[in-house]
Design a protein around this motif. Sequence first.
Motif, PDB file in Angstrom:
ATOM      1  N   PRO A 200     -41.284   1.303 -44.689  1.00 62.85           N
ATOM      2  CA  PRO A 200     -41.303   0.833 -43.301  1.00 62.85           C
ATOM      3  C   PRO A 200     -40.277   1.631 -42.474  1.00 62.85           C
ATOM      4  O   PRO A 200     -39.158   1.853 -42.930  1.00 62.85           O
ATOM      5  N   GLY A 201     -40.720   2.083 -41.327  1.00 60.40           N
ATOM      6  CA  GLY A 201     -39.801   2.853 -40.468  1.00 60.40           C
ATOM      7  C   GLY A 201     -39.981   4.345 -40.635  1.00 60.40           C
ATOM      8  O   GLY A 201     -39.516   5.131 -39.807  1.00 60.40           O
ATOM      9  N   ASP A 202     -40.671   4.765 -41.717  1.00 62.38           N
ATOM     10  CA  ASP A 202     -40.928   6.209 -41.873  1.00 62.38           C
ATOM     11  C   ASP A 202     -41.949   6.659 -40.845  1.00 62.38           C
ATOM     12  O   ASP A 202     -42.932   5.950 -40.583  1.00 62.38           O
ATOM     13  N   ASN A 203     -41.731   7.827 -40.269  1.00 62.01           N
ATOM     14  CA  ASN A 203     -42.695   8.414 -39.336  1.00 62.01           C
ATOM     15  C   ASN A 203     -43.164   9.725 -39.961  1.00 62.01           C
ATOM     16  O   ASN A 203     -42.582  10.781 -39.735  1.00 62.01           O
ATOM     17  N   TRP A 204     -44.179   9.633 -40.859  1.00 60.67           N
ATOM     18  CA  TRP A 204     -44.661  10.807 -41.582  1.00 60.67           C
ATOM     19  C   TRP A 204     -45.983  11.292 -40.979  1.00 60.67           C
ATOM     20  O   TRP A 204     -46.857  10.473 -40.655  1.00 60.67           O
TER      21      TRP A 204
ATOM     22  N   ALA B 110     -33.760  15.388 -53.690  1.00 63.72           N
ATOM     23  CA  ALA B 110     -34.109  15.921 -52.358  1.00 63.72           C
ATOM     24  C   ALA B 110     -34.476  14.808 -51.392  1.00 63.72           C
ATOM     25  O   ALA B 110     -34.863  15.073 -50.264  1.00 63.72           O
ATOM     26  N   ARG B 111     -34.373  13.531 -51.821  1.00 63.07           N
ATOM     27  CA  ARG B 111     -34.913  12.460 -50.965  1.00 63.07           C
ATOM     28  C   ARG B 111     -33.943  12.057 -49.852  1.00 63.07           C
ATOM     29  O   ARG B 111     -34.358  11.389 -48.894  1.00 63.07           O
ATOM     30  N   ALA B 112     -32.683  12.491 -49.903  1.00 69.03           N
ATOM     31  CA  ALA B 112     -31.719  12.067 -48.863  1.00 69.03           C
ATOM     32  C   ALA B 112     -32.203  12.457 -47.470  1.00 69.03           C
ATOM     33  O   ALA B 112     -32.015  11.709 -46.503  1.00 69.03           O
ATOM     34  N   LYS B 113     -32.863  13.596 -47.336  1.00 69.80           N
ATOM     35  CA  LYS B 113     -33.343  14.020 -46.005  1.00 69.80           C
ATOM     36  C   LYS B 113     -34.403  13.072 -45.474  1.00 69.80           C
ATOM     37  O   LYS B 113     -34.502  12.849 -44.261  1.00 69.80           O
ATOM     38  N   ILE B 114     -35.191  12.497 -46.379  1.00 69.34           N
ATOM     39  CA  ILE B 114     -36.252  11.561 -45.974  1.00 69.34           C
ATOM     40  C   ILE B 114     -35.611  10.272 -45.470  1.00 69.34           C
ATOM     41  O   ILE B 114     -36.005   9.709 -44.435  1.00 69.34           O
ATOM     42  N   ASP B 115     -34.590   9.810 -46.178  1.00 66.62           N
ATOM     43  CA  ASP B 115     -33.878   8.584 -45.747  1.00 66.62           C
ATOM     44  C   ASP B 115     -33.136   8.834 -44.435  1.00 66.62           C
ATOM     45  O   ASP B 115     -33.136   7.985 -43.532  1.00 66.62           O
TER      46      ASP B 115
ATOM     47  N   ALA C  60     -33.986  10.979 -42.114  1.00 67.04           N
ATOM     48  CA  ALA C  60     -34.990  11.068 -41.038  1.00 67.04           C
ATOM     49  C   ALA C  60     -35.390   9.674 -40.571  1.00 67.04           C
ATOM     50  O   ALA C  60     -35.487   9.410 -39.365  1.00 67.04           O
ATOM     51  N   ARG C  61     -35.570   8.757 -41.531  1.00 70.75           N
ATOM     52  CA  ARG C  61     -35.960   7.385 -41.174  1.00 70.75           C
ATOM     53  C   ARG C  61     -34.847   6.761 -40.325  1.00 70.75           C
ATOM     54  O   ARG C  61     -35.096   6.164 -39.277  1.00 70.75           O
ATOM     55  N   MET C  62     -33.606   6.943 -40.756  1.00 68.66           N
ATOM     56  CA  MET C  62     -32.484   6.324 -40.022  1.00 68.66           C
ATOM     57  C   MET C  62     -32.353   6.884 -38.615  1.00 68.66           C
ATOM     58  O   MET C  62     -31.976   6.175 -37.681  1.00 68.66           O
ATOM     59  N   LEU C  63     -32.695   8.149 -38.478  1.00 73.83           N
ATOM     60  CA  LEU C  63     -32.568   8.786 -37.156  1.00 73.83           C
ATOM     61  C   LEU C  63     -33.861   8.675 -36.352  1.00 73.83           C
ATOM     62  O   LEU C  63     -33.944   9.176 -35.225  1.00 73.83           O
ATOM     63  N   GLY C  64     -34.896   8.083 -36.971  1.00 72.31           N
ATOM     64  CA  GLY C  64     -36.179   7.924 -36.260  1.00 72.31           C
ATOM     65  C   GLY C  64     -36.871   9.258 -36.012  1.00 72.31           C
ATOM     66  O   GLY C  64     -37.577   9.432 -35.016  1.00 72.31           O
ATOM     67  N   LEU C  65     -36.690  10.208 -36.955  1.00 72.43           N
ATOM     68  CA  LEU C  65     -37.292  11.543 -36.766  1.00 72.43           C
ATOM     69  C   LEU C  65     -38.623  11.652 -37.510  1.00 72.43           C
ATOM     70  O   LEU C  65     -38.765  11.131 -38.616  1.00 72.43           O
ATOM     71  N   PRO C  66     -39.581  12.395 -36.938  1.00 66.90           N
ATOM     72  CA  PRO C  66     -40.853  12.620 -37.637  1.00 66.90           C
ATOM     73  C   PRO C  66     -40.672  13.595 -38.802  1.00 66.90           C
ATOM     74  O   PRO C  66     -39.918  14.577 -38.687  1.00 66.90           O
ATOM     75  N   VAL C  67     -41.378  13.310 -39.898  1.00 67.45           N
ATOM     76  CA  VAL C  67     -41.369  14.214 -41.061  1.00 67.45           C
ATOM     77  C   VAL C  67     -42.803  14.684 -41.302  1.00 67.45           C
ATOM     78  O   VAL C  67     -43.711  13.864 -41.478  1.00 67.45           O
ATOM     79  N   ILE C  68     -42.993  15.999 -41.269  1.00 71.23           N
ATOM     80  CA  ILE C  68     -44.291  16.557 -41.680  1.00 71.23           C
ATOM     81  C   ILE C  68     -44.213  16.689 -43.193  1.00 71.23           C
ATOM     82  O   ILE C  68     -43.426  17.489 -43.713  1.00 71.23           O
TER      83      ILE C  68
END
Length: 248
Positions: A106-110, A202-207, A209-217
Amino acid sequence: MTHALILGGTADASLLAAEIARARIDAVYSYGGRTRAPADQPLPTRIGGFGGVSGLADYIRREGITHVIDATHPFAAEMSRNAVAACAETGIPLIALERAPWAKAPGDNWIEVSEVNAAVAALPDAPANVFLAIGRQHIAPFATRPQHAYTLRFVDQPDAPLPFAADVIVSRGPFTLEGELGMMRAREIAWIVARNSGGDGARAKIDAARMLGLPVIMISRPELPERPRVESVTDVMQWLGHSTRLGA
Ligand code: 3Y8
Ligand code: NAP
């Protein structure tokens, strides 16, 4: 008598090598030779390709390999395919140690895409600060979108000119949440491109991104042929112990 070949190059492979060394199981660890100074392993180590399927099959026969563990990365598709083919040809048992993909929380913008060209197409037209966290080998397609300010992250200093202007962070990971948050804020990163590698390294960047509300391709994994697959070192040790118990 067991003589195992570990196709390595990941954090899980390093954990497995430590366990196999502790159990005094006879094994050899293999790197592809992608990085200048790969981490030392507590096992005899070989570095470099085998020479395709036939080269790997010859190696298996010549070295008397009794078990192959494919502990490479989910995106090391050619190595994994070659292992399936070479083990079928030689009749040597194979198991894959493969971590589960990251699941969207929840909160991920993928924006999920199937391969790197689709990742390029998913970027916005308007110039943006983009963090390409996909290593060195597959960045060339982003040269078609020069309007963005790219941050790359490599294991080693680049030894050749880059296919487009970019800022390179040289770091081999594993990465921390604090480190990723700090980097993304300092560089005002607006987009992240990642591969669904799974695992913790490598998952820290995904977490972040979620905290910062950034989109992840998010680039999904390549298809691999059917093969026995486990997610834990314990399961590999049982597999080895089981086959050893049967005297295989
Ligand atoms: C040579 C062995 C350990 C192993 C560490 C894991 C974690 C850190 C995260 C980002 C993503 C990326 C990349 C990455 C991670 C671990 C793990 C993992 C991603 C080393 C290693 C080798 C490689 C090869 C390298 C690739 C590159 C990919 C960087 C060692 C450090 C982006 C994958 O310059 C190059 O040619 C680099 C090539 C394949 C992908 C690419 O296409 O550029 N890994 N990485 C292995 C060999 O020669 O056989 O040098 O010690 C291993 C690790 N990399 O012991 O803790 O287990 O996943 N590796 C990706 O997209 O996820 C970094 O920056 O956020
Ligand atoms: P790949 O594209 O699947 O493999 C290309 C060729 O490199 C293979 O056919 C083989 O050459 C050689 N090779 C790859 N891994 C090898 C190994 N462990 N031992 C011996 N030869 C190997 O591989 P890749 O994606 O470049 O990955 C290379 C290494 O980096 C692997 O060890 C992998 O675990 C590690 N790694 C990769 C990623 C990633 O994102 N791909 C991430 C983290 C770690 P021959 O055909 O000549 O035998």
